[in-house]
Design a protein around this motif. Structure first.
Motif, PDB file in Angstrom:
ATOM      1  N   ARG A   1       0.953  -1.522   0.103  1.00  0.00           N
ATOM      2  CA  ARG A   1      -0.209   0.288  -0.337  1.00  0.00           C
ATOM      3  C   ARG A   1       1.221   0.956  -0.278  1.00  0.00           C
ATOM      4  NH1 ARG A   1      -5.137  -1.154   3.852  1.00  0.00           N
ATOM      5  NH2 ARG A   1      -5.175  -3.430   3.233  1.00  0.00           N
ATOM      6  N   MET A   2       2.189   1.224   0.756  1.00  0.00           N
ATOM      7  CA  MET A   2       2.434   3.099   0.601  1.00  0.00           C
ATOM      8  C   MET A   2       3.258   2.727  -0.831  1.00  0.00           C
ATOM      9  SD  MET A   2       5.114   2.227   4.174  1.00  0.00           S
ATOM     10  CE  MET A   2       3.964   1.270   5.822  1.00  0.00           C
ATOM     11  N   GLN A   3       3.501   1.830  -1.148  1.00  0.00           N
ATOM     12  CA  GLN A   3       4.786   2.117  -2.764  1.00  0.00           C
ATOM     13  C   GLN A   3       3.018   1.895  -3.876  1.00  0.00           C
ATOM     14  OE1 GLN A   3       5.779  -2.436  -2.544  1.00  0.00           O
ATOM     15  NE2 GLN A   3       8.163  -1.518  -3.105  1.00  0.00           N
ATOM     16  N   SER A   4       1.935   1.534  -3.612  1.00  0.00           N
ATOM     17  CA  SER A   4       1.012   2.171  -4.912  1.00  0.00           C
ATOM     18  C   SER A   4       0.918   3.944  -4.470  1.00  0.00           C
ATOM     19  CB  SER A   4       0.251   0.903  -4.679  1.00  0.00           C
ATOM     20  OG  SER A   4      -1.113   1.511  -3.140  1.00  0.00           O
ATOM     21  N   ARG A   5       0.656   4.051  -3.584  1.00  0.00           N
ATOM     22  CA  ARG A   5       0.635   5.478  -2.769  1.00  0.00           C
ATOM     23  C   ARG A   5       1.787   6.512  -2.995  1.00  0.00           C
ATOM     24  NH1 ARG A   5      -2.715   1.986  -0.240  1.00  0.00           N
ATOM     25  NH2 ARG A   5      -5.503   3.297  -0.678  1.00  0.00           N
ATOM     26  N   ASN A   6       3.123   5.428  -2.714  1.00  0.00           N
ATOM     27  CA  ASN A   6       3.822   6.762  -2.472  1.00  0.00           C
ATOM     28  C   ASN A   6       4.002   7.284  -1.324  1.00  0.00           C
ATOM     29  OD1 ASN A   6       6.383   7.073  -3.839  1.00  0.00           O
ATOM     30  ND2 ASN A   6       5.994   9.181  -4.998  1.00  0.00           N
ATOM     31  N   ILE A   7       4.554   6.425  -0.210  1.00  0.00           N
ATOM     32  CA  ILE A   7       3.802   7.293   1.282  1.00  0.00           C
ATOM     33  C   ILE A   7       4.374   6.776   1.776  1.00  0.00           C
ATOM     34  CG2 ILE A   7       1.742   8.379   0.957  1.00  0.00           C
ATOM     35  CD1 ILE A   7       0.518   5.797   2.364  1.00  0.00           C
ATOM     36  N   THR A   8       5.413   6.990   3.347  1.00  0.00           N
ATOM     37  CA  THR A   8       6.322   6.240   4.150  1.00  0.00           C
ATOM     38  C   THR A   8       5.361   6.019   5.381  1.00  0.00           C
ATOM     39  OG1 THR A   8       7.009   8.514   4.869  1.00  0.00           O
ATOM     40  CG2 THR A   8       8.563   7.588   3.060  1.00  0.00           C
ATOM     41  N   GLN A   9       4.193   6.281   5.838  1.00  0.00           N
ATOM     42  CA  GLN A   9       3.673   5.603   6.161  1.00  0.00           C
ATOM     43  C   GLN A   9       2.042   5.484   6.409  1.00  0.00           C
ATOM     44  OE1 GLN A   9       3.525   9.370   5.749  1.00  0.00           O
ATOM     45  NE2 GLN A   9       5.247   9.441   7.698  1.00  0.00           N
ATOM     46  N   LEU A  10       1.562   4.467   6.689  1.00  0.00           N
ATOM     47  CA  LEU A  10      -0.202   4.162   7.060  1.00  0.00           C
ATOM     48  C   LEU A  10      -0.468   4.177   8.157  1.00  0.00           C
ATOM     49  CD1 LEU A  10       0.055   0.977   4.554  1.00  0.00           C
ATOM     50  CD2 LEU A  10      -0.741   3.389   4.494  1.00  0.00           C
ATOM     51  N   VAL A  11      -2.015   4.106   8.771  1.00  0.00           N
ATOM     52  CA  VAL A  11      -2.478   4.813  10.267  1.00  0.00           C
ATOM     53  C   VAL A  11      -3.221   3.566   9.959  1.00  0.00           C
ATOM     54  CG1 VAL A  11      -4.382   5.452  11.065  1.00  0.00           C
ATOM     55  CG2 VAL A  11      -3.263   7.155   9.652  1.00  0.00           C
ATOM     56  N   VAL A  12      -2.748   3.742  11.378  1.00  0.00           N
ATOM     57  CA  VAL A  12      -3.371   1.640  11.807  1.00  0.00           C
ATOM     58  C   VAL A  12      -4.325   1.429  12.662  1.00  0.00           C
ATOM     59  CG1 VAL A  12      -2.189  -0.649  12.859  1.00  0.00           C
ATOM     60  CG2 VAL A  12      -0.619   1.026  12.044  1.00  0.00           C
ATOM     61  N   THR A  13      -5.408   0.953  12.170  1.00  0.00           N
ATOM     62  CA  THR A  13      -6.574   1.059  12.880  1.00  0.00           C
ATOM     63  C   THR A  13      -6.778  -0.600  14.091  1.00  0.00           C
ATOM     64  OG1 THR A  13      -7.785  -0.075  11.170  1.00  0.00           O
ATOM     65  CG2 THR A  13      -7.719   2.363  11.466  1.00  0.00           C
ATOM     66  N   GLU A  14      -7.427  -0.159  14.915  1.00  0.00           N
ATOM     67  CA  GLU A  14      -7.897  -1.819  15.747  1.00  0.00           C
ATOM     68  C   GLU A  14      -9.504  -1.341  15.345  1.00  0.00           C
ATOM     69  OE1 GLU A  14      -6.320  -5.056  19.020  1.00  0.00           O
ATOM     70  OE2 GLU A  14      -5.375  -3.282  18.420  1.00  0.00           O
ATOM     71  N   ASP A  15     -10.186  -2.486  14.872  1.00  0.00           N
ATOM     72  CA  ASP A  15     -11.674  -2.225  15.129  1.00  0.00           C
ATOM     73  C   ASP A  15     -12.239  -1.404  15.217  1.00  0.00           C
ATOM     74  OD1 ASP A  15     -11.515  -5.710  16.531  1.00  0.00           O
ATOM     75  OD2 ASP A  15     -11.364  -4.570  18.720  1.00  0.00           O
TER      76      ASP A  15
END
Length: 338
Positions: A306-320
Motif C-alpha cells: 500500500r505504501m508503494q502504490s501510494r508513494n507514501i512512507t507511513q500508514l495509519v493503523v486501526t484496530e476494530d
C-alpha cells in the motif's frame, strides 16, 4: 544445433564472442522450454499421474524420492518442495539405499525413483528390494519402456529426445523436465489439500519469506509511539507531536476520539506557503482527511504494497475501526521486507 563458438575464439585464454554466447544460451533455454511443454503434453496420454496424486493424498507415511547422479539432486529439490507444501518427504540416494539407507523406508511409505534411462545399474539393484518392501513405486523416467518403468506401479513420463548439451551427454534438458514434473506433482498435492498461505507460513518461519507470510502490522506498529492530537490542537502542539514521536506524522482525532485525518511533516511544509497567519491555525485546518489505513491483523507485506502504490512512507493503523498507531516504511526496512 546450438550455436558454437568459432575456433579462432576458442583458443586457450581467448574470450568467446558475446554474440555466440548469447545464441548458445538462448538455444539451451528454448530447448529446455520445449522439453517442459512436451512433458505437459505427455500427461494427457496416461492416467498414471492422476492416480499417483490420489495415492499420495491417501498416504499414511511419507514420500521417499530417490535417484542417482544428477537425478539425485533433482530428487533432493523435489523432497524440499514437497515438505514445504504439506507433503512429508525424505530423500534417499539410490547408491546409499543398497548400503543401509533402505531401512528408512517403512511399509506405509511411497517411493518415487527418478532416472532418465530407467536402466542404470543402481536402479536395477534397488527396484527388486523396493518390491520386497511392498511399497508403491512411481517411476519418473524419460524412457517409458525402461526396466524401471516396467516394474513401477505408476509411470510419470518426462519424455526428452536430447540434452541441451551439444554432445547430448550432460544431463540438462532431462533434469529440467524431471524437476518441472516434480513441481507439478507438488502443486497438485498442495491444491488438493487446500494448502493455504497460512499453512505455508507455519513451515517457513525464517528469513524474509517467512516474515512476509506471518509478520502482522500490529507486530510492528505496537513498538512505535502513537502520535495524535485533537482536531482543535494549535499548530505548536502539532509540531511538537510530530517531532517528538519521530514518525513524520500525527493522527488527528475528533471530539469523539474518531480518526478525522492525518498531518505529515510534508503537510506542514506545504502549509507555510498557503497560510499567512500561522498563530490561528488548528489541526483541523491542515489535516488530510480519509488517510490511508491498514488493520493491525493485516500482513506487514500488505502495508508495504500500500505504501508503494501510494508513494507514501507511513500508514495509519486501526484496530476494530479505531486509531491504533502508525506503521512506517522504516519498520519494514528494519525487518528486511523491502
Amino acid at each position: 544445433m546450438p550455436a558454437t563458438i568459432h575456433s579462432d575464439n576458442a583458443t586457450a585464454g581467448a574470450a568467446p564472442v558475446a554474440a555466440d554466447v548469447l545464441a548458445i544460451a538462448r538455444q539451451v533455454l528454448h530447448e529446455e522450454a520445449d522439453a517442459v511443454r512436451a512433458v505437459a503434453d505427455a500427461l494427457a496420454a496416461t492416467p498414471d499421474f492422476v492416480a499417483c496424486v490420489q495415492a499420495i493424498l491417501q498416504l499414511e507415511g511419507r514420500v521417499v524420492v530417490t535417484g542417482i547422479g544428477k537425478s539425485a539432486h533433482i530428487a533432493g529439490k523435489i523432497v524440499a518442495t514437497l515438505n514445504s507444501t504439506g507433503t512429508p518427504a525424505l530423500f534417499m540416494h539410490a547408491a546409499d539405499a543398497i548400503h543401509g539407507d533402505l531401512g528408512m523406508i517403512q511399509p506405509q511409505d511411497f517411493v518415487i525413483a527418478i532416472s532418465k534411462s530407467g536402466d542404470t545399474p543402481e536402479i536395477k539393484v534397488l527396484v527388486p528390494l523396493l518390491r520386497r518392501k511392498g511399497v508403491p513405486l512411481a517411476a519418473l523416467v524419460s524412457n517409458a519402456d525402461s526396466y524401471l518403468a516396467q516394474q513401477a506401479t505408476y509411470v510419470l513420463h518426462a519424455p526428452v529426445t536430447k540434452e541441451a548439451c551439444p554432445n547430448n551427454l550432460a544431463p540438462t534438458t532431462s533434469t529440467t523436465a524431471a524437476l518441472a514434473l516434480g513441481d507439478a506433482l507438488a502443486v497438485c498435492l498442495l491444491e488438493s489439500r487446500q494448502f493455504t498461505a497460512a499453512d505455508f507460513a507455519r513451515l517457513h518461519p525464517g528469513g524474509t519469506l517467512g516474515k512476509r507470510l506471518y509478520l502482522k502490522v500490529g507486530d510492528l506498529s505496537r513498538q512505535n509511539q502513537r502520535p495524535q492530537v485533537p482536531a482543535d490542537a494549535p499548530l505548536r502542539e502539532v509540531l511538537l507531536e510530530i517531532s517528538g514521536k519521530r514518525l513524520g506524522a500525527t493522527a488527528v482525532l475528533d471530539a469523539a476520539g474518531q480518526l478525522a485525518g492525518i498531518i505529515t511533516d510534508g503537510d506542514l511544509r506545504r502549509m507555510l506557503g498557503s497560510f499567512s497567519d500561522l498563530e490561528k491555525l488548528k489541526a483541523r485546518d491542515i489535516l488530510t482527511p480519509q488517510p490511508a489505513t491498514i488493520d493491525v491483523e493485516d500482513f506487514a507485506a500488505e502495508a508495504l504494497a500500500r505504501m508503494q502504490s501510494r508513494n507514501i512512507t507511513q500508514l495509519v493503523v486501526t484496530e476494530d475501526g479505531q486509531f491504533a498507531g502508525f506503521i512506517h516504511l522504516h519498520d519494514l526496512l528494519r525487518e528486511g521486507l523491502v
